[in-house]
Every structure is written in structure tokens, then in C-alpha cells.
Design a protein around this motif. Structure first.
Motif, short mmCIF file in Angstrom:
data_model
loop_
_atom_site.label_atom_id
_atom_site.label_comp_id
_atom_site.label_asym_id
_atom_site.label_seq_id
_atom_site.Cartn_x
_atom_site.Cartn_y
_atom_site.Cartn_z
N CYS A 27 35.57 -62.94 -64.67
CA CYS A 27 35.35 -63.47 -63.32
C CYS A 27 36.48 -63.06 -62.38
O CYS A 27 36.24 -62.73 -61.21
CB CYS A 27 35.21 -64.99 -63.36
N THR A 28 37.71 -63.08 -62.87
CA THR A 28 38.84 -62.64 -62.06
C THR A 28 38.71 -61.18 -61.68
O THR A 28 38.97 -60.79 -60.53
CB THR A 28 40.15 -62.88 -62.81
N LEU A 29 38.32 -60.34 -62.63
CA LEU A 29 38.15 -58.92 -62.35
C LEU A 29 37.08 -58.69 -61.29
O LEU A 29 37.28 -57.90 -60.35
CB LEU A 29 37.79 -58.19 -63.64
N ILE A 30 35.95 -59.35 -61.41
CA ILE A 30 34.86 -59.16 -60.45
C ILE A 30 35.28 -59.60 -59.07
O ILE A 30 35.07 -58.88 -58.07
CB ILE A 30 33.61 -59.92 -60.92
N PHE A 31 35.91 -60.76 -58.94
CA PHE A 31 36.29 -61.26 -57.62
C PHE A 31 37.46 -60.48 -57.03
O PHE A 31 37.52 -60.28 -55.81
CB PHE A 31 36.65 -62.74 -57.70
N ARG A 32 38.38 -60.04 -57.85
CA ARG A 32 39.49 -59.24 -57.33
C ARG A 32 38.98 -57.94 -56.73
O ARG A 32 39.41 -57.54 -55.63
CB ARG A 32 40.51 -58.95 -58.42
N ASN A 33 38.08 -57.26 -57.42
CA ASN A 33 37.51 -56.03 -56.88
C ASN A 33 36.70 -56.31 -55.61
O ASN A 33 36.72 -55.53 -54.67
CB ASN A 33 36.63 -55.36 -57.93
N TYR A 34 35.98 -57.42 -55.62
CA TYR A 34 35.17 -57.76 -54.45
C TYR A 34 36.04 -58.03 -53.23
O TYR A 34 35.80 -57.49 -52.15
CB TYR A 34 34.31 -58.98 -54.76
N PHE A 35 37.08 -58.84 -53.39
CA PHE A 35 37.95 -59.16 -52.25
C PHE A 35 38.76 -57.95 -51.81
O PHE A 35 39.01 -57.76 -50.61
CB PHE A 35 38.89 -60.31 -52.62
N ALA A 36 39.19 -57.11 -52.76
CA ALA A 36 40.03 -55.96 -52.41
C ALA A 36 39.26 -54.89 -51.66
O ALA A 36 39.84 -54.14 -50.86
CB ALA A 36 40.65 -55.37 -53.67
N THR A 37 37.95 -54.79 -51.88
CA THR A 37 37.18 -53.70 -51.27
C THR A 37 36.23 -54.16 -50.17
O THR A 37 35.75 -53.32 -49.41
CB THR A 37 36.35 -52.99 -52.35
N THR A 38 35.96 -55.43 -50.08
CA THR A 38 34.95 -55.91 -49.13
C THR A 38 35.53 -56.77 -48.03
O THR A 38 35.12 -56.65 -46.87
CB THR A 38 33.86 -56.70 -49.88
N VAL A 39 36.46 -57.66 -48.34
CA VAL A 39 37.00 -58.60 -47.36
C VAL A 39 38.08 -57.91 -46.55
O VAL A 39 39.07 -57.43 -47.11
CB VAL A 39 37.56 -59.84 -48.05
#
Length: 298
Positions: A175-187
Motif C-alpha cells: 500500500c505504501t508503494l502504490i500511494f507513494r508512486n501515486y502522490f509522486a507522479t500525480t499530485v
């Protein structure tokens, strides 16, 4: 005096490509037929076990056999479904009590970790992220005995509470990996900076800015964790039993009797797989969208 004619270039029409005409590479009708035939063949191969599973679950005992596994039942009966539901009903409810908290808690913790590790940097953040990801590569079989001793030392009640704790801990890395990639590339970073300018701290930014825009990531992690907890058998067999464990333990007890009832076992397998199947049918397109949302940088 001879007049020299000046060649004028041909007028260009908007939307028309000038220059040498290239043939468009289109798939021939024969190629499309071959493609559809192969796809249909693969679909049939995938659905063959499901067909045997469904058909056998409606057969009576004397119709079940190797020679007649492809034939439809002569008399359709729900007796095997009633038997399977009677055996699985208590554990069916307990599995919901396991899978739903696991999906929500681990997703929330992974979201918080991913936000801090991607946008709210601190010294040693990369090392912490590496150590968290290391948990993804530890085989479950290697830690079963120490894990059971730790759970007993903590004093957690056996059964569902213990499984919730274990699945939440082991779900944090993915879950940490998925959210870290999401926040780093989308937000965008500007959103975080604007919240800082407005005087919002870490917790307020996370609660009022990050959580509302993290829905695609939550869809991915909730589906992932719900499916993992629902289908788990290894943790369940070590940390619970048939009286307090999830549906996988009860299904194994139903299918592993001395004289197994194959129709009831297959009906039980369909009952056990129905919730995860419905989750993917209902949320499947959001699952793919959530995965793709954090895959590329806009």
C-alpha cells in the motif's frame, strides 16, 4: 520575348496530407478472423474449468464422475448448495469481518506513509522507504513460527483479530508503494505548497487536501487487500482454526473429508469466490484507472 511560366505549388486542403501517398497498413480480413479465432480459443480454455465447476455443483451424487463431467445434469438440484452454505455460512460472515477492516486500515496507513515519503520529505526518507519495501520480499513461510510466537506474546485473541493484525502489517509495504508512486507522479507540488502558505500543517494537509484526491489509490489498495485477506489460507491455517477462522479453512474442511462430496465442494468454491468476483466486476474499471494514475508523470 518568351514568357516563363512559374510553377505554383498545389493548393493544400486542410486535413489532407500532401506528398507521396503511402498505403495505410490495415489488418486484412483474414488476419482479423485469425485473431478472433485465437481469442475465442483462449476464452474457451479459460472457461472450461469454470464450466465443470458450475455444472458439477448442480449434480446429484450418482451423476458425478470422470466420464460425465462435461455433461449437463439430468436433474438440477440445489442440495449441494444448501450443504455448502450450511458448512460455510459462519466463516463467510467472519471473513467479511476480516477482509473489510484489513482493506481499510492498511490502505489508510499506506496512504499516510506514501504521502510523507513522497511529498513531505525528512532526513532518511529513502532508507525508511527501502526498509518498508523489504517487507514485501520476506516469504510468509519463513516467518510463520516466529510470527505465531509474537502474536501469542502480544496476547491477541486467536482467530479474526490476530489475522486482522497480521494482514494489516503485511499489507503496509504494498500500500505504501502504490500511494507513494501515486502522490509522486500525480499530485502537484503546488497543492502542498499552497496548503503550507495557508498555515496548514502536516496532519491538516493530509486530512483536507490529500485524502480527497487519493480516491484512485484507495480503490487499488482496497481491492488488493480485500482480495488478499479473503483468499488467504497460509496465515489462516497457522493462526486460526475451523471454529474461528475465515472461509478458506472451512472450505478446506468441506473438501478434505474422508469421503468428499465433490458437488458440495464445488458449490462451496463458487460461494467462497463470489465476493471477490463481485468486487472486481463492480470496481474493475476503477482498479485499472487507479493503477494507471500513478504509472506516468503528467
Amino acid at each position: 520575348m518568351t514568357s516563363t511560366s512559374i510553377a505554383t505549388p498545389p493548393a493544400t486542403v486542410p486535413g489532407r496530407v500532401t506528398g507521396p501517398r503511402h498505403s495505410v497498413n490495415r489488418r486484412s480480413p483474414a488476419g482479423r478472423v485469425v485473431t478472433y479465432v485465437l481469442l475465442l480459443l483462449f476464452l474457451v480454455i479459460v472457461l472450461m474449468p469454470a464450466y465443470v465447476l458450475v455444472v458439477t455443483s448442480f449434480k446429484s451424487g450418482r451423476e458425478i464422475g470422470v466420464t460425465g463431467q462435461w455433461t449437463l445434469p439430468t436433474h438440477w438440484t440445489f442440495a449441494s448448495w444448501d450443504k455448502a452454505w450450511t458448512a460455510l455460512a459462519p466463516s463467510f460472515t467472519r471473513t467479511f469481518e476480516l477482509a473489510i477492516p484489513v482493506a481499510l486500515i492498511s490502505s489508510f496507513l499506506g496512504c499516510a506513509n506514501g504521502f510523507v515519503l513522497s511529498r513531505w520529505r525528512f532526513p532518511g526518507a529513502d532508507l525508511v522507504f527501502t526498509l518498508i519495501l523489504f517487507g514485501m520480499f520476506i516469504p510468509y513461510q519463513a516467518v510463520m513460527i516466529p510470527l505465531r510466537q509474537i502474536v501469542q506474546t502480544i496476547g491477541l485473541p486467536p482467530g479474526i483479530p490476530t489475522l486482522i493484525f497480521v494482514h494489516c502489517v503485511y499489507g503496509i509495504p504494498i500500500c505504501t508503494l502504490i500511494f507513494r508512486n501515486y502522490f509522486a507522479t500525480t499530485v502537484p507540488v503546488e497543492i502542498i505548497e499552497a496548503s503550507r502558505v495557508d498555515g496548514a500543517g502536516l496532519l491538516r494537509t493530509f486530512a483536507w487536501v490529500i485524502l480527497p484526491i487519493a480516491v484512485p489509490g484507495f480503490v487499488v489498495t482496497i481491492i488488493w487487500q480485500f482480495t488478499s485477506a479473503w483468499n488467504d489460507y497460509l496465515f489462516a491455517i497457522f493462526l486460526s482454526n475451523t471454529s474461528n477462522g475465515p472461509i478458506t479453512i472451512a472450505l478446506n474442511a468441506l473438501a478434505g473429508a474422508q469421503s468428499p462430496d465433490y458437488a458440495a465442494s464445488m458449490a462451496g468454491a463458487l460461494i467462497a469466490s463470489l465476493p471477490t468476483l463481485l468486487v472486481y466486476i463492480v470496481l474493475g474499471r476503477w482498479f485499472i484507472g487507479g493503477l494507471m494514475a500513478g504509472s506516468v508523470k503528467s
